[in-house]
Design an enzyme around this catalytic site. Structure first.
Site, mmCIF file in Angstrom:
data_model
loop_
_atom_site.group_PDB
_atom_site.id
_atom_site.type_symbol
_atom_site.label_atom_id
_atom_site.label_comp_id
_atom_site.label_asym_id
_atom_site.label_seq_id
_atom_site.Cartn_x
_atom_site.Cartn_y
_atom_site.Cartn_z
ATOM 1 N N LEU A 14 38.915 45.787 46.932
ATOM 2 C CA LEU A 14 38.657 46.832 45.929
ATOM 3 C C LEU A 14 39.007 46.345 44.531
ATOM 4 O O LEU A 14 39.910 46.852 43.880
ATOM 5 C CB LEU A 14 39.464 48.095 46.253
ATOM 6 C CG LEU A 14 38.873 49.038 47.273
ATOM 7 C CD1 LEU A 14 39.773 50.245 47.489
ATOM 8 C CD2 LEU A 14 37.486 49.492 46.891
ATOM 9 N N HIS A 15 38.298 45.334 44.063
ATOM 10 C CA HIS A 15 38.466 44.919 42.680
ATOM 11 C C HIS A 15 37.690 45.892 41.798
ATOM 12 O O HIS A 15 37.181 46.897 42.287
ATOM 13 C CB HIS A 15 38.048 43.451 42.477
ATOM 14 C CG HIS A 15 36.603 43.188 42.732
ATOM 15 N ND1 HIS A 15 35.647 43.352 41.764
ATOM 16 C CD2 HIS A 15 35.940 42.793 43.856
ATOM 17 C CE1 HIS A 15 34.455 43.058 42.276
ATOM 18 N NE2 HIS A 15 34.618 42.720 43.543
ATOM 19 N N ALA A 16 37.577 45.632 40.531
ATOM 20 C CA ALA A 16 37.068 46.603 39.555
ATOM 21 C C ALA A 16 35.730 47.257 39.908
ATOM 22 O O ALA A 16 35.620 48.479 39.930
ATOM 23 C CB ALA A 16 36.983 45.955 38.179
ATOM 24 N N ALA A 19 35.778 49.291 43.261
ATOM 25 C CA ALA A 19 36.684 50.432 43.079
ATOM 26 C C ALA A 19 36.010 51.510 42.238
ATOM 27 O O ALA A 19 36.115 52.701 42.542
ATOM 28 C CB ALA A 19 37.987 49.981 42.423
#
Length: 88
Positions: A14-16, A19
């Protein structure tokens, strides 16, 4: 209240970008939604909360939804995660 545990299948967790996609999907729902990793639980409609979980690829999270449309909301989020969160 409904809940389901899922494993992130995308390669970066769940990176930028993933997410943000998850938060956008959660924000469209009228019910309350939380994400739990370990002993930390955050509002799924908060990008800062979701990013603070630092969920990596292959890690397991639990989604909880409560309120009107909770089952449909949970299903939408699980499908999004299982599809790879927009990553090819």
């Amino acid at each position: 209240m409904v809940e389901q545990t899922v494993t992130l299948k995308n390669r970066n967790g769940l990176h930028a970008r993933p997410a943000a996609l998850l938060v956008q999907t959660a924000s469209k729902q009228s019910c309350k939604i939380w994400i739990r990793k370990g002993d930390k639980e955050v509002d799924a409609k908060s990008i800062l909360g979701v990013m603070s979980l630092a969920v990596g690829a292959g890690e397991t999270i639990t989604l909880k939804a409560d309120g009107a449309g909770e089952e449909a909301a949970l299903r939408a989020l699980v499908e999004l995660i299982e599809s790879g969160l927009g990553e090819a």
